[in-house]
Design an enzyme around this catalytic site. Structure first.
Site, PDB file in Angstrom:
ATOM      1  N   GLU A  92      55.136  29.763  39.601  1.00 21.37           N
ATOM      2  CA  GLU A  92      54.676  28.781  38.631  1.00 21.37           C
ATOM      3  C   GLU A  92      55.231  29.062  37.247  1.00 21.37           C
ATOM      4  OE1 GLU A  92      50.496  29.922  39.806  1.00 21.37           O
ATOM      5  OE2 GLU A  92      50.201  29.736  37.649  1.00 21.37           O
ATOM      6  N   CYS A 105      56.880  29.384  29.717  1.00 19.90           N
ATOM      7  CA  CYS A 105      56.477  30.680  30.243  1.00 19.90           C
ATOM      8  C   CYS A 105      56.956  30.748  31.680  1.00 19.90           C
ATOM      9  CB  CYS A 105      54.949  30.801  30.172  1.00 19.90           C
ATOM     10  SG  CYS A 105      54.316  32.269  31.007  1.00 19.90           S
ATOM     11  N   CYS A 112      53.167  40.255  42.631  1.00 22.71           N
ATOM     12  CA  CYS A 112      53.274  41.400  41.731  1.00 22.71           C
ATOM     13  C   CYS A 112      52.616  42.599  42.403  1.00 22.71           C
ATOM     14  CB  CYS A 112      52.540  41.085  40.423  1.00 22.71           C
ATOM     15  SG  CYS A 112      52.658  42.381  39.166  1.00 22.71           S
ATOM     16  N   CYS A 116      46.768  44.875  38.318  1.00 19.16           N
ATOM     17  CA  CYS A 116      45.795  44.751  37.216  1.00 19.16           C
ATOM     18  C   CYS A 116      44.557  44.002  37.711  1.00 19.16           C
ATOM     19  CB  CYS A 116      46.420  44.026  36.023  1.00 19.16           C
ATOM     20  SG  CYS A 116      47.835  44.890  35.350  1.00 19.16           S
ATOM     21  N   CYS A 119      43.853  40.072  37.003  1.00 21.19           N
ATOM     22  CA  CYS A 119      44.991  39.146  37.134  1.00 21.19           C
ATOM     23  C   CYS A 119      45.085  38.550  38.533  1.00 21.19           C
ATOM     24  CB  CYS A 119      46.282  39.888  36.782  1.00 21.19           C
ATOM     25  SG  CYS A 119      47.735  38.842  36.851  1.00 21.19           S
ATOM     26  N   CYS A 333      47.448  33.178  34.915  1.00 22.13           N
ATOM     27  CA  CYS A 333      48.644  33.461  35.710  1.00 22.13           C
ATOM     28  C   CYS A 333      48.319  33.526  37.196  1.00 22.13           C
ATOM     29  CB  CYS A 333      49.196  34.847  35.388  1.00 22.13           C
ATOM     30  SG  CYS A 333      49.688  35.061  33.736  1.00 22.13           S
TER      31      CYS A 333
HETATM   32  N1  SAH Z   1      53.353  41.725  34.095  1.00 17.29           N
HETATM   33  C1  SAH Z   1      53.507  41.417  32.724  1.00 17.29           C
HETATM   34  C2  SAH Z   1      53.580  39.931  32.401  1.00 17.29           C
HETATM   35  C3  SAH Z   1      52.650  38.986  33.122  1.00 17.29           C
HETATM   36  S1  SAH Z   1      51.024  38.700  32.581  1.00 17.29           S
HETATM   37  C4  SAH Z   1      52.440  42.094  31.899  1.00 17.29           C
HETATM   38  O1  SAH Z   1      51.595  42.770  32.468  1.00 17.29           O
HETATM   39  O2  SAH Z   1      52.488  42.035  30.685  1.00 17.29           O
HETATM   40  C5  SAH Z   1      50.976  38.130  30.928  1.00 17.29           C
HETATM   41  C6  SAH Z   1      49.746  38.615  30.172  1.00 17.29           C
HETATM   42  O3  SAH Z   1      48.539  37.997  30.649  1.00 17.29           O
HETATM   43  C7  SAH Z   1      49.520  40.105  30.306  1.00 17.29           C
HETATM   44  O4  SAH Z   1      49.108  40.636  29.068  1.00 17.29           O
HETATM   45  C8  SAH Z   1      48.388  40.165  31.317  1.00 17.29           C
HETATM   46  O5  SAH Z   1      47.723  41.386  31.269  1.00 17.29           O
HETATM   47  C9  SAH Z   1      47.562  38.986  30.896  1.00 17.29           C
HETATM   48  N2  SAH Z   1      46.635  38.470  31.915  1.00 17.29           N
HETATM   49  C10 SAH Z   1      46.791  38.385  33.252  1.00 17.29           C
HETATM   50  N3  SAH Z   1      45.715  37.841  33.831  1.00 17.29           N
HETATM   51  C11 SAH Z   1      44.869  37.532  32.827  1.00 17.29           C
HETATM   52  C12 SAH Z   1      43.574  36.941  32.778  1.00 17.29           C
HETATM   53  N4  SAH Z   1      42.960  36.545  33.892  1.00 17.29           N
HETATM   54  N5  SAH Z   1      42.999  36.793  31.571  1.00 17.29           N
HETATM   55  C13 SAH Z   1      43.634  37.185  30.439  1.00 17.29           C
HETATM   56  N6  SAH Z   1      44.842  37.748  30.410  1.00 17.29           N
HETATM   57  C14 SAH Z   1      45.450  37.930  31.609  1.00 17.29           C
END
Ligand code: SAH
Length: 342
Positions: A92, A105, A112, A116, A119, A333
């Site tokens: 996406e 974006c 992935c 985390c 996420c 995301c």
């Molecule tokens: N893998 C990379 C880029 C992808 S995520 C990274 O970790 O930076 C982009 C941003 O969105 C990152 O800061 C991630 O931690 C954050 N993110 C992911 N899921 C989220 C959520 N549910 N709420 C808020 N931020 C989120």
């Protein structure tokens, strides 16, 4: 397997075509069809002979993405695209309209493996890396579909870009190439959960892109609860490498800090964040966490987010609260892709 023609730099494409017995200027023409005119097939390259086009079809694959769903926000015009890749995988991308231009974006991987906890992109693990052409095509396809030029790119969609480093770098070279879309390096941001050796490598490329670090916690102990990568690299190492990135590139670092209610949003967290941010040339981007249904994290309330921001600003830390674009469409995301695959 056929070679992927849209992932070649102009130099590589020139080598390929001259090896086929073609003149070098044919490569320049072909590159322009792909990376400026954004055509979808060899057949559209009308100033090239039918014979060259046929030979290219035999030898190379031509990456195009197919949008299988587009969601549009009624609140702010943000559009979210679900693209199908040639092997059926889904990624996406998000298109956002700002006063200063249009921003896209993009995703860097299918899934992935960073794990985390908040996420949605990581829930089913990593399927595969995206090719440089598949990262480019997200931008090209959106340009074709919206009819508007993209001026800013953020690599913050599905995937960990530093876990697909070589393809990321080729993508960055192609998207900023003056013979291609020529997007300014300064208008590109790459976000990472903090793969230190790759951040060092990127610093040494001395590009003018912005590096964003997903920090989300101020001690290793707290960070480990949210981000498994914290077991590999400490916050101390992260701060050192961020400083190194600034020294090498002169570019201010962005810290992303997703506020999770009751987890990392106390005033003590704010004070610790100030202590980390103060010695660096950086900017803090506060993101109210976007809750996903698989986890029970909640957002900090609006007043609290504002209070967190105020204390940072009082201490002269540059700070913004991320505007939540497209709140009414599958926001976080990986949510749109996940809804399709489950
Ligand atoms: N893998 C990379 C880029 C992808 S995520 C990274 O970790 O930076 C982009 C941003 O969105 C990152 O800061 C991630 O931690 C954050 N993110 C992911 N899921 C989220 C959520 N549910 N709420 C808020 N931020 C989120």
């Amino acid at each position: 397997m056929k070679k992927d023609i849209k992932s070649f730099t102009l130099t590589q494409l020139t080598d390929e075509l001259t090896a086929m017995g073609e003149k070098a200027f044919r490569a320049k023409q072909m590159y322009e069809w792909m990376h400026v005119k954004l055509v979808r097939s060899f057949d559209e390259m009308t100033n090239l002979s039918k014979e060259i086009r046929e030979r290219c079809k035999e030898n190379y694959s031509f990456t195009t993405l197919h949008a299988i769903e587009v969601q549009e926000s009624k609140l702010d015009g943000t559009k979210k695209f679900l693209f199908e890749l040639s092997d059926g995988n889904l990624v996406e991308s998000v298109w956002m309209k700002y006063k200063h231009g249009n921003s896209v974006c993009i995703s860097s991987q299918v899934g992935c493996r960073m794990g985390c906890k908040f996420c949605a992109s990581t829930l089913d693990g990593l399927e595969r890396n995206l090719l440089p052409s598949e990262m480019l095509e997200q931008i090209y396809a959106i340009t074709r579909l919206t009819g508007e030029r993209v001026s800013n790119v953020v690599v913050m969609g599905i995937g960990e870009p530093m876990d697909n480093y070589d393809n990321l770098l080729t993508f960055l070279r192609l998207i900023t190439d003056e013979n291609g879309l020529n997007i300014s390096q300064r208008n590109i941001t790459v976000s990472t959960c903090g793969l230190v050796p790759k951040m060092r490598q990127l610093a040494e490329e001395k590009l003018q892109i912005t590096l964003a670090l997903s920090l989300h916690a101020t001690t290793d102990e707290k960070r480990k609860k949210l981000m498994p990568i914290a077991n590999r690299y400490s916050i101390k190492e992260l701060m050192e490498i961020c400083n190194y990135y600034f020294e090498q590139t002169g570019r201010r670092i962005t810290f992303e800090y997703s506020l999770v209610g009751g987890v990392n949003d106390t005033m003590e967290d704010a004070r610790e964040l100030i202590a980390l941010a103060k010695p660096l040339c950086c900017h803090v981007n506060l993101i109210p966490v976007n809750p996903i249904k698989e986890r029970d994290y909640v957002q900090s309330d609006t007043g609290h987010v504002q209070a967190f921001k105020n204390i940072l600003e009082k201490n002269k830390i540059n700070c913004t609260i991320r505007r939540e674009m497209g709140r009414d469409i599958d926001g976080a995301c990986g949510q749109l892709r996940r809804r399709h695959i489950t």
